[in-house]
Enzyme design. Structure first.
Site, PDB file in Angstrom:
ATOM      1  N   GLU A  38       0.872  -1.169   0.000  1.00  0.00           N
ATOM      2  CA  GLU A  38       0.000   0.000   0.000  1.00  0.00           C
ATOM      3  C   GLU A  38       0.913   1.225   0.000  1.00  0.00           C
ATOM      4  OE1 GLU A  38      -2.296   0.852   3.519  1.00  0.00           O
ATOM      5  OE2 GLU A  38      -3.532   2.314   2.457  1.00  0.00           O
ATOM      6  N   ARG A 264       5.477 -12.148   9.910  1.00  0.00           N
ATOM      7  CA  ARG A 264       6.248 -10.977   9.489  1.00  0.00           C
ATOM      8  C   ARG A 264       7.595 -10.922  10.216  1.00  0.00           C
ATOM      9  NH1 ARG A 264       4.170  -6.067   9.386  1.00  0.00           N
ATOM     10  NH2 ARG A 264       1.961  -6.489   9.302  1.00  0.00           N
ATOM     11  N   LYS A 274       4.755   0.656   9.642  1.00  0.00           N
ATOM     12  CA  LYS A 274       4.770   1.944   8.952  1.00  0.00           C
ATOM     13  C   LYS A 274       4.194   3.046   9.837  1.00  0.00           C
ATOM     14  CE  LYS A 274       3.119   0.230   4.950  1.00  0.00           C
ATOM     15  NZ  LYS A 274       2.674   0.167   3.541  1.00  0.00           N
TER      16      LYS A 274
END
Length: 564
Positions: A38, A264, A274
């Site tokens: 994204e 992750r 982020k």
RNA sequence: UGCCGGGUCGUCUAAUGGCAGGACUACGCCCUUUGAAGGCGUCUGUAGAGGUUCAAAUCCUCUCCCGGCAGCCA
């Protein structure tokens, strides 16, 4: 050769699934992956693992990997991020060729999929308020209840949805939802939102749309439209898989990709989301997304990391389903290993103190040979200048040394790398502070490197630089960004509270070899006995050289000294 | 405590019923004109309890622990 053999040995659970699929000739024996960022922030090293995985899988199984921007939420997404993401992927050495896509490319098709669902009676326009929807959803342990708008007719739903698209309604007024099961134990199946009204400018589609598809509705269908075979994502989407499959099962899509989740990447002494990285940027804790202390790819690049080291690291960290935190020491090992093989050595003094040779002629200078890289003979040699006055590191001299201190001290000998064996005869201290100001030594003229007497055993060797043959530079020393292994673990304190106040130290009076003035941005070096450094890409200029420390050399002495 | 997922050296990760292996870290030794690099070596592990089996990290049962899920974010 060696590399491919090594690669064949990687056999994580995703590769096992793919090999099994290939054996059964699933997807006609094709492998097609995608990396779907994204564009709402810069890529970090966790993304590097996903990139390495998706693009690497495609390479390994003769398939393809798409780059697809998942741009369904215009409120947070920007072109700046799109650009940085493409730059970072290329820097890592991957190529999406002609396969650059955007979820926003599919807005029309996704709209049609929504219409298809409505026509099948499997989606409806809800007109509850956001608060009511939340209330109706229930909790993980209690079932939700059905919206009073759930049984609107297909015609009514079609009409409403069309008018949603036509900018007729305010944000939040209506919402398109899938009609699945308000009592499902999986919250994602309690009539999830498909399309919401957002009167926001989109970085690519401009003001063409005021309704935007949700992630769940966009992702799987985009995968299907691109012919993705294996849709790899992180663990938090595991609970979404039934929904991913539900949409594909209920729509006329060209294929049904398989979603596979893995854990992750986390690293200690840093943060890896982020949102948190954005907080550091917005609060000026760091100078920007590319601050060399950031775990972003642009940060690592500016810090002096190489793509090879990063790829080796994420490979060593491995792919699995259990959540883990990788020791930062593994990353540091990876970059040292790569830079050791590649970098030119150079003599620099970061914290200079002057040494004067009482028995060396005033105006004499000598050109001495120095090896450019002991790991790579092809890199050759260079000349360094010796003269009556040199600088050495302040920490390489002690007036009152502890045991096992193999460097310079009063009455003791030490070897100057590539030059002479010297002996300290006297010390001049500052009258006020008592600090050592100047060291007087004698040099043994028979011990110049290469001479028979230079074979004499001397315990220590230190680096140095000639006073008249050095230039000044600023050197920035970076340390871990946080003082604790898991900055986000503490429930009472904010992760910002754990920022390491010494994560950046700026040294301004450093001395380096003169030819370094020709260094180009991001050129990498080993400063002998100190560490790996690179020329800063933003703040360095021909008037003022600025070097970033990528990582220090391993320091056994520091450990010994600490114990004493 | 509803559903989903996960627990193997200090940290990661293999072993897919058949010798618990590798990497990083730590420690020790050797080598060294970088206390670097390199070489050699050492330490440490299957969450617990039962069961099946000639044989269990792996299969079964129970227990414990850790994550994720209640955005019109992704």
């Amino acid at each position: 050769m060696e590399n491919s053999e090594e690669k064949d040995q990687i056999n994580d659970f995703i590769r096992q699934i793919i090999k099994e699929d290939l054996k059964e000739n699933k997807n006609d024996g094709k492998v097609h992956t995608r990396f779907p960022p994204e564009p709402n922030g810069y890529l970090h090293i966790g993304h590097a693992q996903a990139i390495w995985l998706n693009f690497g899988l495609a390479e390994e199984f003769n398939g393809k990997c798409n780059l697809r921007f998942d741009d369904t939420n215009p409120e947070k997404e920007e072109v700046e991020y799109v650009d940085s993401i493409m730059e970072d992927i290329k820097w890592l050495g991957y190529d999406w060729d002609i396969r650059l896509y955007y979820a926003s490319d599919y807005f029309e098709q996704l709209y049609n999929f929504a219409v298809e669902l409505i026509k099948k009676g499997k989606a409806y326009v809800d007109s509850l308020t956001p608060d009511e929807i939340k209330e109706y959803r229930g909790t993980p342990t209690e079932p939700g209840k059905e919206s009073p708008y759930r049984d609107r007719t297909v015609e009514e739903n079609l009409d409403l949805f069309e008018r949603m698209r036509a900018w007729e309604f305010e944000e939040g007024k209506h919402l398109l939802r899938a009609k699945i099961d308000m009592a499902s134990p999986n919250m994602n199946l309690r009539d999830p939102a498909i399309y919401r009204i957002r009167k926001v400018h989109h970085h690519r589609t401009g003001d063409e749309w005021c309704i935007y598809p949700m992630y769940d509705f966009a992702h799987g269908q985009s995968d299907a439209l691109e012919g993705i075979t294996h849709s790899i994502c992180t663990l938090e989407f595991e609970n979404h898989r039934p929904l991913y499959d539900w949409f594909l099962d209920n729509l006329s899509v060209p294929c049904h990709p398989q979603q596979i989740e893995f854990a992750r990447l986390n690293i200690n002494y840093t943060v890896m989301s982020k949102r948190k990285l954005l907080t550091l940027v917005d609060n000026n804790v760091v100078s920007g997304w590319d601050d060399p202390r950031m775990p972003t790819l642009s940060g690592f690049r500016r810090r002096g990391y190489t793509p090879e080291a990063i790829k080796n690291f994420v490979e060593r960290a491995g792919i699995a389903k259990r959540e883990s935190i990788i020791d930062i020491a593994l990353l540091e090992h990876s970059i040292r290993e790569d830079l050791n093989k590649k970098t030119q050595r150079v003599m620099t003094v970061l914290n200079p103190i002057k040494v004067i040779f009482d028995n060396y002629p005033e105006d004499k200078t000598e050109e001495l040979d120095a090896v450019n890289n002991p790991e790579d003979e092809k890199m050759g040699k260079r000349k360094i200048t010796f003269s009556k006055e040199i600088y050495i590191e302040r920490e390489d001299f002690m007036e009152d040394p502890p045991k096992k201190f193999f460097r310079l001290s009063p009455g003791n000998e030490v070897r100057l790398r590539y030059a002479y064996i010297i002996k300290c005869v006297s010390v001049i201290n500052d009258e006020n502070t008592g600090e050592v100001k100047e060291i007087h030594c004698t040099y043994d003229h028979e011990t110049r490197s290469g001479m028979p007497q230079s074979k004499r055993k001397v315990k220590g060797t230190i680096h140095w630089i000639s006073v008249n043959n050095s230039i000044e530079a600023e050197i920035r020393l970076y340390d871990r960004l946080f003082t604790v292994e898991e900055p986000t673990k503490d429930k009472e304190k904010d992760f910002i509270d754990f920022v390491n106040p010494d994560s950046l130290k700026i040294l301004t009076n450093c001395k380096v070899e003169p030819w370094l003035k020709n260094a180009k941005a991001l050129d990498k070096f080993q400063f002998e006995r100190r560490g790996y450094f690179c020329l800063d890409s933003k703040d360095s200029s021909s008037e003022k050289l600025v070097f970033n420390r990528t990582v220090p050399l391993r320091d056994t002495w520091a450990k010994i000294a600490k114990k004493q």
